[in-house]
Design a protein around this motif. Structure first.
Motif, PDB file in Angstrom:
ATOM      1  N   VAL A  94      24.170   8.828  48.738  1.00  0.00           N
ATOM      2  CA  VAL A  94      24.829   9.627  49.774  1.00  0.00           C
ATOM      3  C   VAL A  94      23.908  10.755  50.223  1.00  0.00           C
ATOM      4  CG1 VAL A  94      26.757  11.188  50.235  1.00  0.00           C
ATOM      5  CG2 VAL A  94      27.155   9.059  48.994  1.00  0.00           C
ATOM      6  N   ALA A  95      23.192  11.375  49.284  1.00  0.00           N
ATOM      7  CA  ALA A  95      22.234  12.428  49.642  1.00  0.00           C
ATOM      8  C   ALA A  95      21.194  11.901  50.625  1.00  0.00           C
ATOM      9  CB  ALA A  95      21.553  12.959  48.383  1.00  0.00           C
ATOM     10  N   ALA A  96      20.698  10.691  50.367  1.00  0.00           N
ATOM     11  CA  ALA A  96      19.683  10.100  51.241  1.00  0.00           C
ATOM     12  C   ALA A  96      20.229   9.833  52.635  1.00  0.00           C
ATOM     13  CB  ALA A  96      19.162   8.801  50.626  1.00  0.00           C
ATOM     14  N   VAL A  97      21.456   9.327  52.694  1.00  0.00           N
ATOM     15  CA  VAL A  97      22.050   9.010  53.997  1.00  0.00           C
ATOM     16  C   VAL A  97      22.279  10.285  54.809  1.00  0.00           C
ATOM     17  CG1 VAL A  97      24.082   8.078  55.142  1.00  0.00           C
ATOM     18  CG2 VAL A  97      23.102   6.862  53.190  1.00  0.00           C
ATOM     19  N   VAL A  98      22.829  11.312  54.171  1.00  0.00           N
ATOM     20  CA  VAL A  98      23.060  12.570  54.879  1.00  0.00           C
ATOM     21  C   VAL A  98      21.732  13.191  55.309  1.00  0.00           C
ATOM     22  CG1 VAL A  98      24.025  14.897  54.718  1.00  0.00           C
ATOM     23  CG2 VAL A  98      25.238  12.975  53.690  1.00  0.00           C
ATOM     24  N   ASN A  99      20.706  13.049  54.490  1.00  0.00           N
ATOM     25  CA  ASN A  99      19.380  13.550  54.839  1.00  0.00           C
ATOM     26  C   ASN A  99      18.881  12.932  56.143  1.00  0.00           C
ATOM     27  OD1 ASN A  99      16.699  14.893  53.972  1.00  0.00           O
ATOM     28  ND2 ASN A  99      16.117  12.767  54.314  1.00  0.00           N
ATOM     29  N   GLY A 100      19.304  11.701  56.410  1.00  0.00           N
ATOM     30  CA  GLY A 100      18.890  11.038  57.638  1.00  0.00           C
ATOM     31  C   GLY A 100      19.429  11.676  58.901  1.00  0.00           C
ATOM     32  N   SER A 101      20.402  12.577  58.751  1.00  0.00           N
ATOM     33  CA  SER A 101      20.965  13.240  59.935  1.00  0.00           C
ATOM     34  C   SER A 101      20.169  14.471  60.351  1.00  0.00           C
ATOM     35  CB  SER A 101      22.424  13.654  59.679  1.00  0.00           C
ATOM     36  OG  SER A 101      22.503  14.674  58.688  1.00  0.00           O
ATOM     37  N   ALA A 102      19.063  14.768  59.657  1.00  0.00           N
ATOM     38  CA  ALA A 102      18.267  15.965  59.981  1.00  0.00           C
ATOM     39  C   ALA A 102      17.832  16.039  61.447  1.00  0.00           C
ATOM     40  CB  ALA A 102      17.053  16.049  59.056  1.00  0.00           C
ATOM     41  N   PRO A 103      17.429  14.895  62.087  1.00  0.00           N
ATOM     42  CA  PRO A 103      17.033  14.997  63.502  1.00  0.00           C
ATOM     43  C   PRO A 103      18.126  15.554  64.411  1.00  0.00           C
ATOM     44  CG  PRO A 103      16.283  12.914  62.585  1.00  0.00           C
ATOM     45  CD  PRO A 103      17.159  13.543  61.551  1.00  0.00           C
ATOM     46  N   ILE A 104      19.385  15.349  64.045  1.00  0.00           N
ATOM     47  CA  ILE A 104      20.491  15.902  64.842  1.00  0.00           C
ATOM     48  C   ILE A 104      20.412  17.430  64.847  1.00  0.00           C
ATOM     49  CG2 ILE A 104      23.009  16.103  64.999  1.00  0.00           C
ATOM     50  CD1 ILE A 104      23.125  13.382  63.519  1.00  0.00           C
ATOM     51  N   TRP A 105      20.214  17.992  63.661  1.00  0.00           N
ATOM     52  CA  TRP A 105      20.176  19.451  63.549  1.00  0.00           C
ATOM     53  C   TRP A 105      18.870  20.007  64.093  1.00  0.00           C
ATOM     54  CZ3 TRP A 105      24.969  19.871  62.853  1.00  0.00           C
ATOM     55  CH2 TRP A 105      25.668  18.987  62.031  1.00  0.00           C
ATOM     56  N   THR A 106      17.808  19.209  64.049  1.00  0.00           N
ATOM     57  CA  THR A 106      16.557  19.638  64.661  1.00  0.00           C
ATOM     58  C   THR A 106      16.741  19.835  66.164  1.00  0.00           C
ATOM     59  OG1 THR A 106      15.266  18.419  63.014  1.00  0.00           O
ATOM     60  CG2 THR A 106      14.128  19.042  65.036  1.00  0.00           C
ATOM     61  N   LEU A 107      17.387  18.877  66.806  1.00  0.00           N
ATOM     62  CA  LEU A 107      17.629  18.969  68.245  1.00  0.00           C
ATOM     63  C   LEU A 107      18.531  20.151  68.565  1.00  0.00           C
ATOM     64  CD1 LEU A 107      17.441  17.896  71.118  1.00  0.00           C
ATOM     65  CD2 LEU A 107      19.301  16.316  70.587  1.00  0.00           C
TER      66      LEU A 107
END
Length: 320
Positions: A94-107
Motif C-alpha cells: 500500500v505504501a508503494a501504491v500511494v507513493n505512486g501518487s506523488a506526481p499529482i501533488w507535484t503538479l
C-alpha cells in the motif's frame, strides 16, 4: 529498446521497488527516525564520496544551501520518516501504491508556486483520477483493508511532501548549472543534519539488534539511496527521461509483488482498484502532447515530467 536499456531499467525498478520491503524489515529493529537517519547518512556518504572522486565539489552559495535545506525537508526528511512510521502498522505494498501518487501533488504544488500557469484536460483528469484512487486505497469506510487509518494517513502525507519537494526543487534548484550528483549529495547531507537535530526528540528509542533489520538499513542507505541515484542518472543520460519515467510503474509492481510474496501481505479489492487508478493517473500526468497539426498554432511547451527519485529519485529515490 536495447538489452542494455532493459537491464538498467530492470535493475533500477528492482532496487527502488524493494525499498518498501527493506523499510518494513528495518522497522522490526529500529524506530522510524533511527532508520531514516542511518539511511540518509549512508546515502550521503556514498554520493559525496563518488562526487569528490569525480572532481565535483559542493556549492558555497548560502542561497543554494537554503533551497537545498527546504528541498531536503520536503523531499527526504519528512516523507521518508512518514513512510517508515506508516509501515510500522501498514502494508509495504500500500505504501508503494500511494507513493505512486506523488506526481499529482507535484503538479498541485507547481501550480501554487507559479511554475505552472494552467493544466490540460488530461492533467486535470489525472489529478481527479489519482485522488479517487488514493481514496479507494485509504477506504475510510473500511480502512482495515489497507492497514490502520494512521498508516494510510502517513503514506498520503508523505506522498504530498514528496510532490512538494519535487516541485520546489524544479522551481528553485534546477537550472543553476550545478551537477545533479552534487545536488543529490548536498540534499542528502542537509537532510541528515535535519534528522540529527530531530533525533534527541524523536529518535531516542531502544534498538532491537536484529540481523535482518541491520542488513535492511545498510541496503536502504548504500544501495537503494546511494548507488540507485547513480543508476537513475545513467538511465536518464543514456536512455532519456521518458524511458526513465517508466520506473514509476515498474517499481510499484515490484513492491506489491515483494510485499505479497515475502511478507505475505494481503491486498483487498479496493487497494487493487485504487492502484490501477493511481497508475492510470500517473500515465495521464506524464502524457506528452501531440505535435501541432500543419497550419495550426503550436501547443505550449510540455511540462517536464517530475522524476521519482527521489523520490526519488531533486529527491533521491522513492520514500524515495
Amino acid at each position: 529498446m536495447s538489452q542494455a536499456t532493459c537491464a538498467r531499467l530492470a535493475a533500477l525498478s528492482l532496487v527502488w521497488g524493494s525499498v518498501f520491503l527493506w523499510i518494513k524489515i528495518a522497522g522490526y529493529g529500529f524506530s522510524p527516525v533511527q532508520m531514516v537517519l542511518a539511511r540518509l547518512a549512508l546515502g550521503a556518504v556514498v554520493l559525496l564520496a563518488i562526487g569528490y572522486a569525480r572532481g565535483l565539489r559542493l556549492p558555497k552559495e548560502k542561497a543554494v544551501w537554503g533551497h537545498l535545506t527546504v528541498a531536503a525537508l520536503l523531499g527526504n526528511a519528512i516523507p521518508w520518516t512518514l513512510y517508515a512510521e506508516g509501515e510500522v502498522e501498514g502494508s509495504s505494498g500500500v505504501a508503494a501504491v500511494v507513493n505512486g501518487s506523488a506526481p499529482i501533488w507535484t503538479l498541485a504544488t507547481a501550480l501554487l508556486l507559479g511554475r505552472e500557469k494552467r493544466i490540460s484536460g488530461f492533467e486535470a483528469g489525472g489529478v481527479l483520477l489519482g485522488l479517487g484512487g488514493t481514496a479507494l486505497i485509504a477506504s475510510p469506510w473500511n480502512s482495515a483493508s489497507a492497514g490502520s487509518g494512521w498508516s494510510v494517513l502517513c503514506f498520503v502525507l508523505g506522498s504530498i511532501s514528496f510532490g512538494a519537494g519535487f516541485a520546489y526543487t524544479g522551481r528553485f534548484l534546477v537550472g543553476r548549472g550545478i551537477p545533479p550528483l552534487t545536488l543529490a549529495g548536498g540534499q542528502l547531507g542537509a537532510a541528515t543534519v535535519l534528522l540529527l537535530a530531530a533525533f534527541p526528540f524523536l529518535g531516542l528509542h531502544d534498538v532491537t539488534w536484529r540481523t535482518d533489520s541491520v542488513v535492511s538499513v545498510l541496503v536502504l542507505g548504500v544501495v537503494c539511496t546511494g548507488f540507485a541515484a547513480l543508476l537513475n542518472f545513467e538511465l536518464i543520460v543514456k536512455d532519456g527521461a521518458t524511458v526513465a519515467s517508466t520506473v514509476t510503474y515498474l517499481m510499484t509492481a515490484v513492491a506489491v509483488v515483494l510485499g505479497a510474496v515475502v511478507l505475505r501481505e494481503p491486498l483487498g479489492p479496493t487497494v487493487w482498484l485504487g492502484a490501477a487508478a493511481v497508475l492510470a493517473a500517473t500515465v495521464l500526468l506524464r502524457r506528452e502532447p501531440r505535435p501541432a497539426a500543419e497550419g495550426k498554432a503550436p501547443e505550449p511547451a510540455a511540462r517536464p515530467a517530475p522524476e521519482v527519485r527521489t523520490q526519488t529519485t531533486g529527491s533521491v529515490g522513492p520514500t524515495d
